[in-house]
Design an enzyme around this catalytic site. Sequence first.
Site, PDB file in Angstrom:
ATOM      1  N   GLU A 143       0.748  -1.105   0.121  1.00 32.75           N
ATOM      2  CA  GLU A 143      -0.269  -0.308  -0.105  1.00 32.75           C
ATOM      3  C   GLU A 143       1.290   1.220  -0.106  1.00 32.75           C
ATOM      4  O   GLU A 143       1.696   1.301   0.394  1.00 32.75           O
ATOM      5  CB  GLU A 143      -1.254   0.178   1.559  1.00 32.75           C
ATOM      6  N   GLU A 240     -11.869   2.537   5.933  1.00 29.25           N
ATOM      7  CA  GLU A 240     -10.974   2.781   6.792  1.00 29.25           C
ATOM      8  C   GLU A 240     -11.021   4.207   7.227  1.00 29.25           C
ATOM      9  O   GLU A 240     -10.041   4.928   6.929  1.00 29.25           O
ATOM     10  CB  GLU A 240      -9.494   2.451   6.717  1.00 29.25           C
TER      11      GLU A 240
END
Length: 259
Positions: A143, A240
């Site tokens: 990521e 998130e």
Amino acid sequence: MPRFAANISMLYPEHDFLDRFAAAAADGFKAVEYLFPYDYSPHELKTRLDDNGLVQVLFNAPPGDWASGERGIASLPNRQAEFRNSIARALEYATVLGNDRFHVMAGLLPAHADRATHREIYLANLAYASQEAARAGLTVVIEPINTRDMPGFFLNRQDEAQSICEEIGAPNLKVQFDCYHCQIVEGDIAAKLRRDMHRIGHIQIAGVPDRHEPDEGEVNYPYLFKLIDELGYEGWVGCEYRPRANTSDGLVWMHGLRV
């Protein structure tokens, strides 16, 4: 409409962690993700999943000494043995919990460090992680994280992550595309989704700039949700974000999409 997973490391802070599974299920979530499972036994977490009819989507491999500020070890010199042990531990948990992918954090690049050296180590470690994960039928995701929230993080841009995946060449190594991080670092989210969807292994969302619910800020999420569907993404979209207040009350954005 995409399938949404509750990131219970960030959502439901009004509940103890183990009670967040039930809270997410009560609000209509069918899946959860979170940062790390290692404070609990995999069987205890599996029980929470099963009792609430939830799918485990994602967690991170052990990141080093998180409490002391480490944010992954995959690119750090002289940590290769520890890294391999971390992959074994992640696979141990995934085998029980049932998630088919996990995130490997790159780590922080120290000031004045030789980036080329860190990159070489990163690639070697990711190749190893992908190989071990493939034996278990799992996918590894990496990521890019923005430099405002995590200064010094090794991986920041989508094209960098895509290039690393292409260079390694493992079919089970993909990019975790966090719209929040992407917007802060480089913007142009829709174009990057179109360009990179073939190697995107997971998507996450949050409002920008404050990382609250995705119904506020500068990103047009209804447009992106439609695009994600049009591009044929079949995975989960992780929520998130930090709730503005009570998590359940703030989910009007999601319930409205399903009407």
